[in-house]
Design a protein around this motif. Structure first.
Motif, mmCIF file in Angstrom:
data_model
loop_
_atom_site.group_PDB
_atom_site.id
_atom_site.type_symbol
_atom_site.label_atom_id
_atom_site.label_comp_id
_atom_site.label_asym_id
_atom_site.label_seq_id
_atom_site.Cartn_x
_atom_site.Cartn_y
_atom_site.Cartn_z
ATOM 1 N N UNK A 57 0.845 -1.195 0.000
ATOM 2 C CA UNK A 57 0.000 0.000 0.000
ATOM 3 C C UNK A 57 0.877 1.241 0.000
ATOM 4 N N UNK A 58 0.357 2.309 -0.592
ATOM 5 C CA UNK A 58 1.052 3.595 -0.623
ATOM 6 C C UNK A 58 0.022 4.699 -0.792
ATOM 7 N N UNK A 59 0.406 5.906 -0.402
ATOM 8 C CA UNK A 59 -0.526 7.025 -0.492
ATOM 9 C C UNK A 59 0.212 8.283 -0.916
ATOM 10 N N UNK A 60 -0.466 9.131 -1.680
ATOM 11 C CA UNK A 60 0.028 10.476 -1.967
ATOM 12 C C UNK A 60 -1.077 11.470 -1.621
ATOM 13 N N UNK A 61 -0.667 12.674 -1.283
ATOM 14 C CA UNK A 61 -1.623 13.744 -1.035
ATOM 15 C C UNK A 61 -2.077 14.354 -2.357
ATOM 16 N N UNK A 62 -3.288 14.905 -2.372
ATOM 17 C CA UNK A 62 -3.747 15.708 -3.489
ATOM 18 C C UNK A 62 -3.354 17.156 -3.202
ATOM 19 N N UNK A 63 -2.661 17.795 -4.134
ATOM 20 C CA UNK A 63 -2.235 19.173 -3.932
ATOM 21 C C UNK A 63 -3.408 20.102 -4.232
ATOM 22 N N UNK A 64 -4.069 20.546 -3.187
ATOM 23 C CA UNK A 64 -5.215 21.451 -3.305
ATOM 24 C C UNK A 64 -5.271 22.296 -2.035
ATOM 25 N N UNK A 65 -4.412 23.311 -1.916
ATOM 26 C CA UNK A 65 -4.299 24.074 -0.678
ATOM 27 C C UNK A 65 -5.614 24.666 -0.191
ATOM 28 N N UNK A 66 -6.476 25.082 -1.107
ATOM 29 C CA UNK A 66 -7.728 25.725 -0.699
ATOM 30 C C UNK A 66 -8.709 24.753 -0.055
ATOM 31 N N UNK A 67 -8.489 23.452 -0.227
ATOM 32 C CA UNK A 67 -9.413 22.451 0.315
ATOM 33 C C UNK A 67 -8.903 21.796 1.597
ATOM 34 N N UNK A 68 -7.723 22.186 2.068
ATOM 35 C CA UNK A 68 -7.115 21.540 3.229
ATOM 36 C C UNK A 68 -7.862 21.890 4.508
ATOM 37 N N UNK A 69 -8.186 20.859 5.297
ATOM 38 C CA UNK A 69 -8.879 21.039 6.574
ATOM 39 C C UNK A 69 -7.958 20.654 7.715
ATOM 40 N N UNK A 70 -7.896 21.513 8.722
ATOM 41 C CA UNK A 70 -7.024 21.254 9.876
ATOM 42 C C UNK A 70 -7.533 20.100 10.729
ATOM 43 N N UNK A 71 -8.840 19.816 10.675
ATOM 44 C CA UNK A 71 -9.420 18.779 11.541
ATOM 45 C C UNK A 71 -9.487 17.406 10.863
ATOM 46 N N UNK A 72 -8.913 17.278 9.672
ATOM 47 C CA UNK A 72 -8.989 16.000 8.949
ATOM 48 C C UNK A 72 -8.122 14.941 9.624
ATOM 49 N N UNK A 73 -8.504 13.685 9.430
ATOM 50 C CA UNK A 73 -7.721 12.567 9.946
ATOM 51 C C UNK A 73 -6.401 12.461 9.181
ATOM 52 N N UNK A 74 -5.420 11.803 9.784
ATOM 53 C CA UNK A 74 -4.145 11.580 9.124
ATOM 54 C C UNK A 74 -4.308 10.564 7.997
ATOM 55 N N UNK A 75 -3.875 10.925 6.818
ATOM 56 C CA UNK A 75 -4.022 10.022 5.668
ATOM 57 C C UNK A 75 -3.143 8.779 5.789
ATOM 58 N N UNK A 76 -2.046 8.893 6.527
ATOM 59 C CA UNK A 76 -1.160 7.749 6.688
ATOM 60 C C UNK A 76 -1.797 6.569 7.385
ATOM 61 N N UNK A 77 -2.892 6.808 8.129
ATOM 62 C CA UNK A 77 -3.551 5.690 8.800
ATOM 63 C C UNK A 77 -4.252 4.772 7.805
ATOM 64 N N UNK A 78 -4.577 5.293 6.618
ATOM 65 C CA UNK A 78 -5.226 4.453 5.609
ATOM 66 C C UNK A 78 -4.285 3.347 5.133
ATOM 67 N N UNK A 79 -3.009 3.676 5.002
ATOM 68 C CA UNK A 79 -2.015 2.669 4.629
ATOM 69 C C UNK A 79 -1.757 1.723 5.797
ATOM 70 N N UNK A 80 -1.556 2.286 6.979
ATOM 71 C CA UNK A 80 -1.242 1.476 8.158
ATOM 72 C C UNK A 80 -2.357 0.490 8.475
ATOM 73 N N UNK A 81 -3.601 0.925 8.380
ATOM 74 C CA UNK A 81 -4.720 0.048 8.725
ATOM 75 C C UNK A 81 -4.864 -1.110 7.741
ATOM 76 N N UNK A 82 -4.593 -0.842 6.473
ATOM 77 C CA UNK A 82 -4.667 -1.931 5.498
ATOM 78 C C UNK A 82 -3.576 -2.959 5.750
ATOM 79 N N UNK A 83 -2.367 -2.489 5.941
ATOM 80 C CA UNK A 83 -1.245 -3.406 6.106
ATOM 81 C C UNK A 83 -1.349 -4.218 7.392
ATOM 82 N N UNK A 84 -1.870 -3.628 8.434
ATOM 83 C CA UNK A 84 -1.952 -4.334 9.719
ATOM 84 C C UNK A 84 -3.212 -5.177 9.843
ATOM 85 N N UNK A 85 -4.157 -5.037 8.905
ATOM 86 C CA UNK A 85 -5.398 -5.798 8.953
ATOM 87 C C UNK A 85 -5.359 -7.048 8.096
ATOM 88 N N UNK A 86 -6.497 -7.700 8.002
ATOM 89 C CA UNK A 86 -6.598 -8.969 7.288
ATOM 90 C C UNK A 86 -7.456 -8.893 6.026
#
Length: 250
Positions: free
Chosen positions: A73-102
């Motif tokens: 698994x791998x992830x990249x950010x979408x470059x869209x500064x005007x859409x960035x939210x400070x309260x968003x979840x960390x995108x890196x957890x999407x990779x970590x959760x897949x790799x550590x799950x079944x």
């Protein structure tokens, strides 16, 4: 992760080859790729601020010595500064959760699809023995559902899969040539180390300054406080142990 080129199911003996650069602020703490103590089957770097990762692999048999059952698994950010939210979840957890799950790649995408709005823009790649899927919470509708990829060579940066940004086009072409040549691993790292910036007339417009577009246009980025920190080469073989080679730059 800001540049990934990969070959999926083109070579029967090596179903996945991926070469990538991770771009990040230099002061964001991170750890080199190792087997995780909390999930020994996972081999990946780690973001020490939020706990996720930008890229990694995992063995469903909890053994790094067996090629069968390796997930990626791998992830990249979408470059869209005007859409960035400070309260968003960390995108890196999407990779970590897949790799550590079944879950399989398809089942994992189905499980996270309703939650995609919790994150700032991302491109997520997940793969198992059967499928490689591109999933994004931006771009066209099929990307928001998850796109199973046919065998081929692909490139992704901070826009949609295979968006013809200069560094994606150039690196994909060189990557394809290296595969055809059966090039040694050092050749892939030389490809990833290219600091040549794109001509101004070919720069995309992604909502940052023109100077920043120029800086970000090279495969390997160098600046006083932000740039390419890690280059990686992953090879998942059909009958041999998988390879994960990492070169830490900063």
């Amino acid at each position: 992760m800001c540049l990934i080129v990969f070959a999926w199911k083109l070579i029967p003996a090596t179903p996945l080859i991926a070469a990538s650069n991770r771009d990040e602020y230099y002061d964001r703490p991170a750890a080199a790729a190792v087997c995780w103590e909390s999930s020994p089957q996972v081999f990946a770097g780690r973001d020490l601020r939020s706990g996720g990762t930008w890229m990694g692999m995992a063995n469903s048999n909890s053994s790094q010595d067996q090629a069968a059952g390796v997930k990626f698994a791998a992830i990249t950010n979408i470059r869209a500064p005007s859409e960035t939210r400070a309260d968003a979840h960390s995108r890196g957890e999407l990779v970590a959760n897949y790799l550590s799950g079944q879950l399989s790649a398809q089942d994992y995408i189905a499980s996270i699809r309703p939650l995609a709005g919790n994150y700032n823009g991302f491109n997520l790649l997940v793969a198992d023995q059967n499928d490689m899927i591109w999933f994004s919470n931006r771009h066209q509708e099929d990307a928001r559902n998850g796109v199973p990829l046919a065998p081929g060579i692909y490139g992704i940066s901070n826009a949609a899969l295979d968006t013809p940004w200069p560094k994606v086009v150039k690196t994909k072409a060189e990557f394809a040539s290296l595969i055809c040549q059966g090039a040694p691993q050092q050749a892939y790292f030389e490809m990833l180390s290219n600091t040549t910036q794109a001509p101004d007339c070919r720069l995309p417009d992604t909502g940052v300054s023109f100077e920043m577009e120029r800086l970000l246009s090279s495969a390997c980025i160098e600046s006083p406080n932000y740039g390419t920190r890690v280059s990686s080469l992953v090879k998942i073989h059909a009958t041999q142990p998988a390879e994960f080679i990492e070169k830490i730059l900063r």
